[in-house]
Design an enzyme around this catalytic site. Structure first.
Site, PDB file in Angstrom:
ATOM      1  N   ASN A 136      83.780  30.301 -54.496  1.00 55.52           N
ATOM      2  CA  ASN A 136      84.186  31.683 -53.961  1.00 55.52           C
ATOM      3  C   ASN A 136      83.830  33.285 -54.605  1.00 55.52           C
ATOM      4  O   ASN A 136      83.272  33.119 -55.149  1.00 55.52           O
ATOM      5  CB  ASN A 136      85.813  31.826 -54.057  1.00 55.52           C
ATOM      6  CG  ASN A 136      86.250  30.243 -53.241  1.00 55.52           C
ATOM      7  OD1 ASN A 136      85.835  30.301 -52.123  1.00 55.52           O
ATOM      8  ND2 ASN A 136      87.980  29.779 -54.017  1.00 55.52           N
ATOM      9  N   ASP A 164      91.130  22.943 -47.702  1.00 54.99           N
ATOM     10  CA  ASP A 164      92.724  23.521 -46.960  1.00 54.99           C
ATOM     11  C   ASP A 164      92.677  22.454 -45.649  1.00 54.99           C
ATOM     12  O   ASP A 164      94.596  22.031 -46.062  1.00 54.99           O
ATOM     13  CB  ASP A 164      92.436  25.491 -45.674  1.00 54.99           C
ATOM     14  CG  ASP A 164      91.688  25.496 -46.958  1.00 54.99           C
ATOM     15  OD1 ASP A 164      92.426  26.082 -48.259  1.00 54.99           O
ATOM     16  OD2 ASP A 164      90.482  26.074 -46.894  1.00 54.99           O
ATOM     17  N   HIS A 192      88.359  31.023 -46.076  1.00 59.34           N
ATOM     18  CA  HIS A 192      89.231  30.475 -47.008  1.00 59.34           C
ATOM     19  C   HIS A 192      89.270  31.950 -48.077  1.00 59.34           C
ATOM     20  O   HIS A 192      89.434  31.782 -49.342  1.00 59.34           O
ATOM     21  CB  HIS A 192      87.826  29.060 -47.710  1.00 59.34           C
ATOM     22  CG  HIS A 192      88.193  29.009 -48.558  1.00 59.34           C
ATOM     23  ND1 HIS A 192      89.340  28.109 -49.299  1.00 59.34           N
ATOM     24  CD2 HIS A 192      87.913  29.280 -50.159  1.00 59.34           C
ATOM     25  CE1 HIS A 192      89.701  27.536 -50.061  1.00 59.34           C
ATOM     26  NE2 HIS A 192      88.910  28.308 -50.963  1.00 59.34           N
TER      27      HIS A 192
HETATM   28  P1  NAX Z   1      84.174  25.969 -63.604  1.00 56.92           P
HETATM   29  O1  NAX Z   1      84.545  27.555 -63.902  1.00 56.92           O
HETATM   30  O2  NAX Z   1      84.717  25.068 -64.129  1.00 56.92           O
HETATM   31  O3  NAX Z   1      82.818  25.842 -63.270  1.00 56.92           O
HETATM   32  C1  NAX Z   1      81.912  26.643 -62.539  1.00 56.92           C
HETATM   33  C2  NAX Z   1      80.255  26.167 -62.854  1.00 56.92           C
HETATM   34  O4  NAX Z   1      79.938  27.212 -62.849  1.00 56.92           O
HETATM   35  C3  NAX Z   1      80.393  26.289 -64.557  1.00 56.92           C
HETATM   36  O5  NAX Z   1      79.944  25.110 -65.494  1.00 56.92           O
HETATM   37  C4  NAX Z   1      79.349  28.170 -64.978  1.00 56.92           C
HETATM   38  O6  NAX Z   1      78.971  27.358 -65.591  1.00 56.92           O
HETATM   39  C5  NAX Z   1      78.677  27.606 -63.277  1.00 56.92           C
HETATM   40  N1  NAX Z   1      77.685  28.564 -62.669  1.00 56.92           N
HETATM   41  C6  NAX Z   1      78.358  29.829 -62.587  1.00 56.92           C
HETATM   42  N2  NAX Z   1      77.709  30.587 -62.434  1.00 56.92           N
HETATM   43  C7  NAX Z   1      76.036  29.621 -62.168  1.00 56.92           C
HETATM   44  C8  NAX Z   1      74.849  30.124 -61.632  1.00 56.92           C
HETATM   45  N3  NAX Z   1      74.757  31.435 -61.034  1.00 56.92           N
HETATM   46  N4  NAX Z   1      74.418  28.788 -61.128  1.00 56.92           N
HETATM   47  C9  NAX Z   1      74.595  27.049 -61.640  1.00 56.92           C
HETATM   48  N5  NAX Z   1      75.875  27.280 -62.335  1.00 56.92           N
HETATM   49  C10 NAX Z   1      77.070  28.561 -62.004  1.00 56.92           C
HETATM   50  O7  NAX Z   1      84.840  26.193 -61.585  1.00 56.92           O
HETATM   51  P2  NAX Z   1      85.550  24.870 -60.320  1.00 56.92           P
HETATM   52  O8  NAX Z   1      87.052  24.832 -60.737  1.00 56.92           O
HETATM   53  O9  NAX Z   1      84.570  24.218 -60.885  1.00 56.92           O
HETATM   54  O10 NAX Z   1      85.078  25.429 -59.248  1.00 56.92           O
HETATM   55  C11 NAX Z   1      84.337  26.193 -58.976  1.00 56.92           C
HETATM   56  C12 NAX Z   1      84.265  27.174 -57.898  1.00 56.92           C
HETATM   57  O11 NAX Z   1      84.773  26.654 -56.726  1.00 56.92           O
HETATM   58  C13 NAX Z   1      85.193  28.671 -57.607  1.00 56.92           C
HETATM   59  O12 NAX Z   1      84.594  29.713 -57.289  1.00 56.92           O
HETATM   60  C14 NAX Z   1      86.050  27.885 -57.192  1.00 56.92           C
HETATM   61  O13 NAX Z   1      86.505  29.849 -57.188  1.00 56.92           O
HETATM   62  C15 NAX Z   1      85.411  27.709 -55.894  1.00 56.92           C
HETATM   63  N6  NAX Z   1      86.742  26.982 -55.053  1.00 56.92           N
HETATM   64  C16 NAX Z   1      86.310  26.514 -54.198  1.00 56.92           C
HETATM   65  C17 NAX Z   1      87.408  25.939 -53.282  1.00 56.92           C
HETATM   66  C18 NAX Z   1      86.998  25.861 -51.889  1.00 56.92           C
HETATM   67  O14 NAX Z   1      87.401  25.072 -50.813  1.00 56.92           O
HETATM   68  N7  NAX Z   1      86.552  26.970 -51.095  1.00 56.92           N
HETATM   69  C19 NAX Z   1      88.041  24.962 -53.652  1.00 56.92           C
HETATM   70  C20 NAX Z   1      88.202  25.002 -54.765  1.00 56.92           C
HETATM   71  C21 NAX Z   1      87.515  25.708 -56.510  1.00 56.92           C
HETATM   72  O15 NAX Z   1      88.348  27.302 -56.424  1.00 56.92           O
END
Ligand code: NAX
Length: 333
Positions: A136, A164, A192
């Site tokens: 996001n 969603d 979203h």
């Molecule tokens: P987490 O914080 O558990 O995991 C994110 C991972 O991304 C971490 O391990 C971090 O080290 C890694 N990361 C950060 N920057 C990076 C980069 N430049 N290159 C590679 N890895 C990187 O988050 P999680 O619960 O897995 O959610 C991930 C993303 O999905 C968040 O942005 C969240 O807001 C988004 N979502 C989107 C949804 C959607 O429907 N589009 C729903 C679920 C979720 O909220």
């Protein structure tokens, strides 16, 4: 089971995160690309010891599952290696919103991640590479990646509103007291975000408009709307963590349904680059009713009617997307 098919290379960013943990076993199990399709997982994390150690642990668990379809696992913090020859790039990793951070701060913080990844995908991915953005704010991150991936057609980029859609489908099924399979063509418009628009008019229950089957416009425009829009926050409140299993499951659905032809008369909610349909300004990544042709192409379903409430809500969510585009204008050259 063994397969003679060439493996599909799937690059996943944020692979050691919550969603990654729920997603990777399902890809390796064949849920995304089919039960006879081998895969190579190319897992990308940030270059810090903790993240890379966690990633190693995830890979060890994947090995311990002995998945017949999992041909290889690559672990890296280098996007050049991670996206090399990738057929699909699943962009999940992004920075979480910190205390006191506004949505625009988050957009500005995450933007540069997606310029770099967009470039690396265009330079190192397979010539047929397709991209799905989950991290996001996923619509605007997808917009940035699309603009940065010079030479890749816009049609290759999508962002995810499938979670969603699935949430709206479950809510309608529960209210109508029918199985979720009776709810079809569930449709989300726009961003979203909390402004997203769950469409009760074009979504069907038992083949009829959800509006007519539910017969309670007050509920549809009130509780149904806010439950779907606020579901992510409700999960965080309940679990102390954001949606992970359901987000991973939605991404499986999202990619699988872009790869396969959409059944006649149906559509799926997918955020794609607007061609101006339904008054959404050209180029914004917005959720639409989308049909896939099963050959890598897709089209936006035309001619759906919205009532004045839905039209007004669609304008508001699209205005939010346009504002987000302004915030990252410097990354879109
Ligand atoms: P987490 O914080 O558990 O995991 C994110 C991972 O991304 C971490 O391990 C971090 O080290 C890694 N990361 C950060 N920057 C990076 C980069 N430049 N290159 C590679 N890895 C990187 O988050 P999680 O619960 O897995 O959610 C991930 C993303 O999905 C968040 O942005 C969240 O807001 C988004 N979502 C989107 C949804 C959607 O429907 N589009 C729903 C679920 C979720 O909220």
């Amino acid at each position: 089971m063994s397969s003679s098919k060439t493996p599909i290379r799937v690059a996943v960013t944020g692979a050691a995160g919550q969603i990654g943990y729920a997603l990777l076993p399902r890809i390796a199990n064949g849920d995304m690309f089919g039960s006879d399709q081998p895969v190579i997982l190319q897992l990308i994390e940030i270059p810090n010891d903790k993240a890379m150690a966690a990633l190693k642990g995830v890979a060890m668990e994947l090995e311990d599952c002995a998945f017949p379809l999992l041909s290889d696992i690559v672990l890296t913090s280098d996007p050049k290696i991670g996206f090399k020859d990738a057929h699909w790039a699943l962009l999940i990793g992004s920075k979480p919103r910190g205390p006191g951070m506004e949505r625009n701060d988050l957009i500005r913080e995450n933007g540069p991640i997606f310029t770099g990844q967009g470039r690396a995908i265009a330079e190192h991915g397979h010539s047929s590479v397709r991209v799905a953005v989950v991290g996001n704010p996923c619509n605007t991150n997808c917009l940035i990646a699309m603009h940065s991936a010079k030479g890749l057609p816009r049609e290759r980029f999508s962002a995810m509103t499938r979670l969603d859609q699935n949430r709206a489908q479950a809510q309608l099924a529960a209210r109508a007291k029918v199985p979720t399979t009776s709810v079809t063509n569930t449709l989300i418009w726009g961003n979203h975000s909390a402004t997203q628009v769950p469409d009760y008019k074009n979504t069907r229950i038992g083949g009829k408009s959800a509006e007519s089957v539910i017969g309670d416009l007050k509920w549809l425009q009130g509780e149904f709307f806010s439950t779907v829009q606020q579901r992510g926050a409700a999960i965080i409140q309940a679990r102390g963590l954001s949606s992970a299993a359901s987000a991973a499951s939605a991404l499986i659905d999202h990619v699988r349904d872009l790869v396969r032809p959409t059944p006649a008369g149906e559509w799926r909610s997918v955020c794609v680059s607007s061609d101006g349909s339904y008054g959404v300004p050209e180029g914004l990544i917005s959720s639409f009713p989308v049909r896939a042709d099963g050959k890598g192409g897709w089209s936006i379903v035309q001619g759906l009617d919205l009532d004045s409430f839905l039209k007004q809500r669609l304008q508001a969510t699209v205005a939010e997307l346009a504002k987000e585009r302004e915030v990252v204008a410097n990354l879109l050259s």
